[in-house]
Design an enzyme around this catalytic site. Structure first.
Site, PDB file in Angstrom:
ATOM      1  N   ALA A   1      71.051  22.780  25.547  1.00  0.00           N
ATOM      2  CA  ALA A   1      71.332  23.216  25.201  1.00  0.00           C
ATOM      3  C   ALA A   1      70.124  23.762  24.242  1.00  0.00           C
ATOM      4  CB  ALA A   1      72.911  23.397  24.316  1.00  0.00           C
TER       5      ALA A   1
ATOM      6  N   GLY B   1      73.523  20.338  28.052  1.00  0.00           N
ATOM      7  CA  GLY B   1      73.891  21.177  29.423  1.00  0.00           C
ATOM      8  C   GLY B   1      72.993  21.904  30.468  1.00  0.00           C
TER       9      GLY B   1
ATOM     10  N   GLU C   1      74.580  20.353  32.731  1.00  0.00           N
ATOM     11  CA  GLU C   1      76.715  20.837  32.791  1.00  0.00           C
ATOM     12  C   GLU C   1      75.796  21.646  33.985  1.00  0.00           C
ATOM     13  OE1 GLU C   1      76.791  20.506  28.944  1.00  0.00           O
ATOM     14  OE2 GLU C   1      79.205  19.360  29.102  1.00  0.00           O
TER      15      GLU C   1
ATOM     16  N   GLU D   1      73.915  14.113  24.548  1.00  0.00           N
ATOM     17  CA  GLU D   1      74.637  14.556  23.232  1.00  0.00           C
ATOM     18  C   GLU D   1      74.849  13.356  21.762  1.00  0.00           C
ATOM     19  OE1 GLU D   1      74.551  15.502  26.220  1.00  0.00           O
ATOM     20  OE2 GLU D   1      74.978  17.597  26.630  1.00  0.00           O
TER      21      GLU D   1
HETATM   22  N1  T1G Z   1      66.472  22.832  22.497  1.00  0.00           N
HETATM   23  C1  T1G Z   1      64.780  23.716  21.580  1.00  0.00           C
HETATM   24  N2  T1G Z   1      63.844  23.005  21.499  1.00  0.00           N
HETATM   25  C2  T1G Z   1      64.190  21.123  22.020  1.00  0.00           C
HETATM   26  C3  T1G Z   1      64.804  20.933  23.195  1.00  0.00           C
HETATM   27  C4  T1G Z   1      66.197  21.695  22.879  1.00  0.00           C
HETATM   28  N3  T1G Z   1      66.878  21.017  23.701  1.00  0.00           N
HETATM   29  N4  T1G Z   1      64.019  19.860  23.560  1.00  0.00           N
HETATM   30  C5  T1G Z   1      63.047  20.150  23.673  1.00  0.00           C
HETATM   31  N5  T1G Z   1      62.767  20.585  22.002  1.00  0.00           N
HETATM   32  C6  T1G Z   1      61.648  21.841  21.971  1.00  0.00           C
HETATM   33  C7  T1G Z   1      61.050  19.997  21.056  1.00  0.00           C
HETATM   34  O1  T1G Z   1      61.287  20.930  19.895  1.00  0.00           O
HETATM   35  C8  T1G Z   1      59.379  20.283  21.102  1.00  0.00           C
HETATM   36  O2  T1G Z   1      58.780  21.687  20.417  1.00  0.00           O
HETATM   37  C9  T1G Z   1      59.529  20.791  22.679  1.00  0.00           C
HETATM   38  O3  T1G Z   1      60.265  21.615  22.604  1.00  0.00           O
HETATM   39  C10 T1G Z   1      58.752  19.858  23.218  1.00  0.00           C
HETATM   40  O4  T1G Z   1      59.928  18.860  23.460  1.00  0.00           O
HETATM   41  C11 T1G Z   1      76.452  21.345  25.868  1.00  0.00           C
HETATM   42  C12 T1G Z   1      75.453  20.649  23.002  1.00  0.00           C
HETATM   43  C13 T1G Z   1      63.466  17.611  27.189  1.00  0.00           C
HETATM   44  C14 T1G Z   1      62.679  15.420  27.388  1.00  0.00           C
HETATM   45  O5  T1G Z   1      69.087  16.436  23.690  1.00  0.00           O
HETATM   46  O6  T1G Z   1      64.664  14.736  24.353  1.00  0.00           O
HETATM   47  O7  T1G Z   1      72.716  20.687  26.181  1.00  0.00           O
HETATM   48  O8  T1G Z   1      57.587  20.645  18.177  1.00  0.00           O
HETATM   49  O9  T1G Z   1      57.765  17.157  22.268  1.00  0.00           O
HETATM   50  O10 T1G Z   1      58.715  14.560  25.296  1.00  0.00           O
HETATM   51  O11 T1G Z   1      76.381  19.600  26.445  1.00  0.00           O
HETATM   52  O12 T1G Z   1      62.314  17.258  24.299  1.00  0.00           O
HETATM   53  O13 T1G Z   1      56.721  22.097  21.233  1.00  0.00           O
HETATM   54  O14 T1G Z   1      57.980  23.229  18.820  1.00  0.00           O
HETATM   55  O15 T1G Z   1      59.987  16.035  22.876  1.00  0.00           O
HETATM   56  O16 T1G Z   1      57.752  16.366  27.241  1.00  0.00           O
HETATM   57  C15 T1G Z   1      70.483  17.883  24.584  1.00  0.00           C
HETATM   58  C16 T1G Z   1      66.268  17.142  23.812  1.00  0.00           C
HETATM   59  C17 T1G Z   1      70.548  19.425  23.963  1.00  0.00           C
HETATM   60  C18 T1G Z   1      67.266  17.483  25.016  1.00  0.00           C
HETATM   61  C19 T1G Z   1      61.058  16.488  26.985  1.00  0.00           C
HETATM   62  N6  T1G Z   1      69.432  18.010  25.079  1.00  0.00           N
HETATM   63  N7  T1G Z   1      65.119  16.876  24.282  1.00  0.00           N
HETATM   64  O17 T1G Z   1      60.700  15.695  26.535  1.00  0.00           O
HETATM   65  O18 T1G Z   1      58.448  16.847  24.674  1.00  0.00           O
HETATM   66  S1  T1G Z   1      72.289  19.521  23.008  1.00  0.00           S
HETATM   67  C20 T1G Z   1      68.903  17.225  24.587  1.00  0.00           C
HETATM   68  C21 T1G Z   1      64.856  15.979  24.632  1.00  0.00           C
HETATM   69  C22 T1G Z   1      73.228  19.903  25.183  1.00  0.00           C
HETATM   70  C23 T1G Z   1      75.210  20.707  25.735  1.00  0.00           C
HETATM   71  C24 T1G Z   1      74.637  20.495  24.663  1.00  0.00           C
HETATM   72  C25 T1G Z   1      63.025  16.229  25.300  1.00  0.00           C
HETATM   73  C26 T1G Z   1      62.727  16.117  26.335  1.00  0.00           C
HETATM   74  P1  T1G Z   1      58.216  22.119  19.964  1.00  0.00           P
HETATM   75  P2  T1G Z   1      59.376  17.578  23.449  1.00  0.00           P
HETATM   76  P3  T1G Z   1      58.593  16.058  26.215  1.00  0.00           P
END
Ligand code: T1G
Ligand code: NAD
Length: 647
Positions: free
Chosen positions: A62, A101, A104, A124
């Site tokens: 998400a 997500g 999912e 999450e």
């Molecule tokens: N949403 C928005 N921006 C995101 C993002 C996200 N989920 N994940 C990363 N970014 C942005 C981050 O801020 C950075 O921005 C750029 O992408 C590169 O990130 C319904 C509710 C995917 C393994 O927790 O683990 O889904 O600083 O430096 O090292 O059940 O990003 O460049 O402007 O980390 O290559 C669950 C979180 C959400 C994944 C990539 N998902 N992200 O790592 O790049 S909750 C997460 C990561 C959800 C559902 C629920 C990592 C990555 P900027 P980065 P990276």
């Protein structure tokens, strides 16, 4: 530019998502997928659909930037259900990471294939929430309750091969993912389709399973809410209908998303991504690092060299003589062998890491080093002599760094030619494990040298934080305030075990006194004695009384606590009570919550002084230092976040 495009290859359609940087499920992307289901269901020529992503990864989850806003339609659980209910089977083609997500969505598809090396996961809980689009309800239907529990309550992704073994995905492919997905789709159409995931059963775990998991997770969570709530959702999925479990999961997700812990963890998530790329260095080109020198193969030097090797950088390790060098290389081998024992490294990888270290006692070996990190004894004379040698043998533009904890970097660099290339790089022990790196420029450090320090932090996958020069920089300065405040409570008659219990209850792995016993009271004692010898007015600490009485911690059988021979279990000490009695001037009664609030408040007060003195650039940098350097509970957000009454 549309974030969702459709292409056709005969009877197989391909839906491509392109929403940089990580294909997060923004509202526009959710709407694009929602519409694509209708479009493809209405196309009689289409028999199956491949869902693939452009860029470096499958859907990363998400869009976390939307979390502070009211949920917008189409809601993700509805989109997952829509894909699952599509008239044509969808095949998720995963590369990079399918997280939250994103996974999912993939579970709403009829099949999932992944490129070898890709990952899938439900992180999450690391954001203080639970999956909100069937993660706790579909995962056990694919992989069973135990695997689902590990994935959801731990928040750690698994690699494609393991995901296949667990049943989370149907195939691991190599080479061209799109071509492999099209071939997989054509084969899938040749045989009866499997049931949609929501219609698959969940095997009932053995009696007592849930109670045992509840106990284990509560112990590990130390007050963090999301893992236990995720367990509750998984149990609901195993015991109730799909729809009832979905409603329970959604309600839990929406409740937690607004919680203080989720707000704290989101703040940390964004701070961790901002810190390694500070805005003031965005346009500064760092020096390319091809070869790095490390001076000193002791505790820190070996750890730093190991961290450099883990990042693939060749290292020249310099020690003062052949015997010390052999010890230093032995320290490195011990670190890599430990990685093999823990399954983190193969034997070959450990050997390759060690092979990339060149040992020497002659500084001439550093003639082509781009960067040299000094980690010798914490004595100004020893350090200055080392930098004199470095200035003599290294390139004039080689960056020279000190790993000192308490000495003034300016005193170390005094007289150094080209001081613009000098900087402090304060690693934390063990340097190949701890993510925090304090970057300490002097007034003469160039922007390029500073940018190179941050680039090194990124290359080592650390959290680099810029710190100004003061005693202890950011972290050790706050640690000193924290310990003094804890001793202040002792002087008010609060018991040592009560204070430790209060900080464990707040979320720390251990309290201030048991931590000192583990690390040794003598390190800080020697630092205070050194400052006194240098003429500084350093007030007597209660810890000084203990060290002078020979009580240095576990290593001497007693510090703040007594320890039975060969045991680590702390016991209240009558000796300590007698030693401290003359210094207890009042007897106050405090709850553990009040104790924790007082000590965290003192940390935040020191943090505010650090901000006022421009030693730290922003409050979140201080929070990152405490979380990644000193075990501050992540789900509290850090002392500065907590002090704002938000964590
Ligand atoms: N949403 C928005 N921006 C995101 C993002 C996200 N989920 N994940 C990363 N970014 C942005 C981050 O801020 C950075 O921005 C750029 O992408 C590169 O990130 C319904 C509710 C995917 C393994 O927790 O683990 O889904 O600083 O430096 O090292 O059940 O990003 O460049 O402007 O980390 O290559 C669950 C979180 C959400 C994944 C990539 N998902 N992200 O790592 O790049 S909750 C997460 C990561 C959800 C559902 C629920 C990592 C990555 P900027 P980065 P990276
Ligand atoms: P250590 O005693 O374990 O190692 C120091 C090493 O330096 C020894 O192996 C010694 O042989 C070597 N050495 C001494 N003089 C030398 C010279 N002239 N040339 C080459 N090698 C020489 O010490 P440590 O704990 O690794 O600390 C090193 C530095 O790191 C200190 O400045 C310390 O303040 C800092 N530091 C320590 C920690 C920690 O937790 N130990 C954390 C952060 C920073």
């Amino acid at each position: 530019m549309s974030v969702v495009t459709i292409a056709h290859a005969g009877e197989i359609a391909t839906v491509t998502i392109d929403n940089p940087p990580v294909n997060a499920l923004s509202q526009a992307l959710r709407q694009g997928l929602w519409d694509a289901v209708a479009t493809l269901d209405a196309d009689p020529a289409v028999k199956a659909v491949v869902l693939i992503c452009a860029g470096r990864t499958f859907i990363a989850g998400a869009d976390v930037t939307e979390f502070g806003k009211p949920p917008m339609e189409p809601h993700l659980p509805d989109l997952v259900a829509r894909i699952e209910g599509a008239q044509k089977p969808w095949i998720a083609a995963i590369h990079g990471s399918a997280l939250g997500g994103g996974f999912e969505i993939a579970m709403g598809c009829r099949f999932r294939i992944a490129l070898e090396g890709a990952s899938v996961g439900l992180p999450e809980v690391t954001l203080g929430i639970v999956p909100g689009a069937s993660g706790t309800v579909r995962t056990p239907r694919l992989a069973g309750v135990q695997a689902a529990l590990d994935l959801v309550t731990g928040g750690k992704p698994v690699k494609a091969a393991k995901a296949k073994a667990l049943g989370l995905i149907d195939a691991v492919v190599s080479g061209d993912l799109q071509a492999a997905a099209l071939a997989f789709a054509r084969e899938a159409l040749e045989q009866p389709l499997p049931f949609p995931v929501s219609q698959r059963p969940i095997a009932t775990p053995e009696p007592g399973f849930w109670e045992a998991q509840q106990t284990a997770i509560a112990k590990r969570a130390r007050g963090e809410a999301a893992p236990l709530r995720a367990l509750d959702c998984l149990r609901k999925a195993a015991e109730a209908s799909f729809d009832e479990a979905m409603a329970h999961e959604r309600a839990t997700f929406l409740e937690l998303r607004a919680s203080e812990q989720a707000q704290a963890l989101r703040a940390v998530f964004f701070a961790e991504r901002a810190a390694p790329r500070p805005a003031h260095l965005r346009d500064v080109e760092p020096v390319a690092l091809r070869k790095v020198g490390v001076i000193g193969g002791g505790t820190m030097g070996a750890g730093i060299a190991a961290a450099l090797r883990d990042a693939g950088l060749p290292v020249t390790l310099i020690e003062r003589d052949a015997e010390a060098l052999a010890r230093g290389l032995g320290n490195l081998k011990t670190i890599f062998d430990g990685g093999v024992k823990r399954g983190k490294l193969s034997e070959a990888q450990a050997a390759e890491r060690l092979a990339g270290v060149t040992g020497a006692t002659d500084y001439a070996a550093l003639a082509d080093a781009d960067l040299v990190i000094e980690a010798v004894f914490e004595e100004i004379g020893v350090k200055r002599a080392v930098f004199t040698e470095l200035a003599r043998h290294c390139r004039a533009d080689a960056i020279l760094a000190t790993n000192t904890s308490y000495l003034d970097p300016r005193a170390i660099a005094e007289g150094l030619p080209n001081p613009a290339r000098f900087i402090g790089l304060h690693f934390f022990s063990p340097a190949n494990v701890m993510k925090l790196l304090e970057i300490v420029p002097t007034a003469e450090t160039s922007a390029q040298t500073l940018a190179t320090g941050f680039a090194l932090g990124r290359a080592l996958n650390k959290i680099p934080v810029q710190a100004g020069i003061c005693e202890g920089f950011i972290g050790n300065r706050i640690l000193k305030r924290y310990r003094a405040a804890a001793e202040g409570l002792l002087r008010k008659g609060v018991a040592i075990p009560e204070i430790d219990a209060a900080m464990r209850g707040y979320g720390f792995a251990m309290g201030p006194f048991e931590a000192q016993d583990l690390g040794g009271l003598d390190i800080a004692f020697l630092q205070r004695e050194g400052a006194r010898a240098a003429g500084q007015a350093v007030p007597e600490a209660l810890a000084d009384i203990l060290v002078r009485a020979g009580r240095k911690g576990q290593k001497t059988g007693g510090g703040w606590y007594d320890y039975a021979p060969g045991e680590r279990a702390p016991r209240s000490s009558i000796t300590v009570a007698e030693l401290l009695a003359p210094h207890v001037t009042e007897f106050v009664s405090m709850t553990r919550e009040e104790i924790a609030a007082e000590l965290v408040g003192q940390m935040a007060a020191e943090g505010q002084a650090i901000l006022d003195e421009r030693i730290a650039r922003c409050p979140s940098d201080i929070d990152l230092v405490e979380i990644h350097g000193y075990g501050f509970p992540r789900w509290r957000g850090g002392p500065m976040f907590a002090a704002q009454g938000r964590g």
